[in-house]
Design a protein around this motif. Sequence first.
Motif, PDB file in Angstrom:
ATOM      1  N   UNK A 122      80.933 -26.693 -69.753  1.00  0.00           N
ATOM      2  CA  UNK A 122      79.993 -27.804 -69.860  1.00  0.00           C
ATOM      3  C   UNK A 122      80.526 -29.052 -69.162  1.00  0.00           C
ATOM      4  N   UNK A 123      81.812 -29.307 -69.272  1.00  0.00           N
ATOM      5  CA  UNK A 123      82.371 -30.509 -68.657  1.00  0.00           C
ATOM      6  C   UNK A 123      82.349 -30.411 -67.129  1.00  0.00           C
ATOM      7  N   UNK A 124      82.669 -29.231 -66.602  1.00  0.00           N
ATOM      8  CA  UNK A 124      82.626 -29.040 -65.146  1.00  0.00           C
ATOM      9  C   UNK A 124      81.181 -29.122 -64.653  1.00  0.00           C
ATOM     10  N   UNK A 125      80.265 -28.482 -65.376  1.00  0.00           N
ATOM     11  CA  UNK A 125      78.845 -28.516 -65.035  1.00  0.00           C
ATOM     12  C   UNK A 125      78.335 -29.954 -65.046  1.00  0.00           C
ATOM     13  N   UNK A 126      78.744 -30.719 -66.073  1.00  0.00           N
ATOM     14  CA  UNK A 126      78.305 -32.109 -66.188  1.00  0.00           C
ATOM     15  C   UNK A 126      78.842 -32.947 -65.025  1.00  0.00           C
ATOM     16  N   UNK A 127      80.083 -32.722 -64.642  1.00  0.00           N
ATOM     17  CA  UNK A 127      80.661 -33.480 -63.535  1.00  0.00           C
ATOM     18  C   UNK A 127      79.940 -33.176 -62.224  1.00  0.00           C
ATOM     19  N   UNK A 128      79.637 -31.887 -62.004  1.00  0.00           N
ATOM     20  CA  UNK A 128      78.943 -31.505 -60.779  1.00  0.00           C
ATOM     21  C   UNK A 128      77.544 -32.073 -60.697  1.00  0.00           C
ATOM     22  N   UNK A 129      76.782 -31.899 -61.776  1.00  0.00           N
ATOM     23  CA  UNK A 129      75.420 -32.435 -61.796  1.00  0.00           C
ATOM     24  C   UNK A 129      75.426 -33.955 -61.793  1.00  0.00           C
ATOM     25  N   UNK A 130      76.394 -34.532 -62.494  1.00  0.00           N
ATOM     26  CA  UNK A 130      76.433 -35.977 -62.614  1.00  0.00           C
ATOM     27  C   UNK A 130      76.593 -36.683 -61.282  1.00  0.00           C
ATOM     28  N   UNK A 131      77.264 -36.058 -60.338  1.00  0.00           N
ATOM     29  CA  UNK A 131      77.476 -36.706 -59.048  1.00  0.00           C
ATOM     30  C   UNK A 131      76.151 -37.018 -58.348  1.00  0.00           C
ATOM     31  N   UNK A 132      75.118 -36.182 -58.579  1.00  0.00           N
ATOM     32  CA  UNK A 132      73.806 -36.410 -57.947  1.00  0.00           C
ATOM     33  C   UNK A 132      72.766 -36.904 -58.947  1.00  0.00           C
ATOM     34  N   UNK A 133      73.127 -37.082 -60.183  1.00  0.00           N
ATOM     35  CA  UNK A 133      72.215 -37.318 -61.307  1.00  0.00           C
ATOM     36  C   UNK A 133      71.130 -38.337 -60.986  1.00  0.00           C
ATOM     37  N   UNK A 134      71.505 -39.602 -60.913  1.00  0.00           N
ATOM     38  CA  UNK A 134      70.574 -40.652 -60.496  1.00  0.00           C
ATOM     39  C   UNK A 134      70.952 -41.211 -59.130  1.00  0.00           C
ATOM     40  N   UNK A 135      71.841 -40.511 -58.438  1.00  0.00           N
ATOM     41  CA  UNK A 135      72.187 -40.922 -57.085  1.00  0.00           C
ATOM     42  C   UNK A 135      71.033 -40.672 -56.120  1.00  0.00           C
ATOM     43  N   UNK A 136      69.999 -39.974 -56.569  1.00  0.00           N
ATOM     44  CA  UNK A 136      68.798 -39.811 -55.749  1.00  0.00           C
ATOM     45  C   UNK A 136      68.004 -41.106 -55.633  1.00  0.00           C
ATOM     46  N   UNK A 137      68.265 -42.061 -56.525  1.00  0.00           N
ATOM     47  CA  UNK A 137      67.465 -43.290 -56.540  1.00  0.00           C
ATOM     48  C   UNK A 137      67.692 -44.152 -55.304  1.00  0.00           C
TER      49      UNK A 137
END
Length: 404
Positions: free
Chosen positions: A309-324
């Motif tokens: 979960x922590x690795x998954x969160x770090x990976x997804x988090x990098x693009x999370x709201x960076x699309x804005x």
Amino acid sequence: MFRALNTPRLWLVTLSAAGILMVTMGARQSLGLFLAPLDASTGLGVASISFAMAIGQFVWGAAQPLAGAVADRFGPGRVLLGGLLLLALGSAITPLMNSTWGLAVSLGLLSAIGSGAGSFSVLFGAATNRLPLEARGAASGVINAGGSFGQFIFAPILQKLIQAIGWMGAMWALAAVVLAALPLVRNVANPADHGHKVAHAEDKGLWPSVKEAMRDRSYLLLHAGFFTCGFHIAFLVTHLPGEVSLCGLPPAVASWSLAIIGLANIFGSLFAGACIARFRGKHVLFWMYGSRAVMIALYLVSPRTDLTFYIFAAGLGFTWLATVPPTASIVAKLFGVRYLGTLFGLTLLSHQIGGFLGAWLGGIAITRFGDFSWMWYADMVLAGLAAFVNLPIREAPVTRLQAA
């Protein structure tokens, strides 16, 4: 990247906007932590509470273009003040609600309208109209990172408060924090030096500009991709705690996963702000959405451990709201910045229509099927489609772009 923010005034506007977004996004991105305690306290059921939160996802998006239009017309100050007060009120009265419709009013309407009025469309519009062209990319990354930092610090703190003083006390503490952000509004709405305020070469009027945008194929494709972003984010912030529980892991794994998402997105937002100064926004969005599809696929075949979960969160988090930042940048390139609050607000409405479905369908999935498998598959497919739908967007190379 930060060299463009070369005066104290530019930093004051940027950091104040980032501080407001830290509070409004930190508050709404941590609501999933309250789902299980609300269910245990009220007995309403996960599907009913998810529906109330899904209403909030939609209303947050619907508030964006309206708040942006009011701010474009009358200035952002009163909009931001009203938004923070509504968010505080909605948080404060939530512990008094014991029905689905009561939660729909407090979380689905008041809190959502408040956080929407104090969120991306108004803050980006206010800052962009007060910053020179060369500072906008860096500022958008910093402001967006503020929202991510809010999720990073709010999620674990609220989880601790829920455990220490109960979910009601945590809600009231949240309301107090929102009120503490009120002094920042003045710095965003009324900067001391107006020397960089944007001069608009041609003002067609608000509604003619909206009509022109809605006939633009590139603008509509941008909406389609952002719809998927909303579906993905709302599903996770609402139901990640439930997914963690299904895997037999403690609630702390969920709160720390949400915090890691926020921390990773601080760097992702800053990276996105730098990228849009060097690459076309549509290409940045293609790689961001495509990476999400890959990471979800990897998660589905991985063992369900806290490290996963922590690795998954770090990976997804990098693009999370960076699309804005790249999304807002494309809107500004297509139509200028005069009505950016309104036009970017409309893309956020598409984002939150996806958010409504992500939060609501997640509740239905867990109720009917006992897990979130079908939601993960849908999320992965939508992320892949979003990557490719951005490629036909009309966007000139960065080296040929002129000032809006």
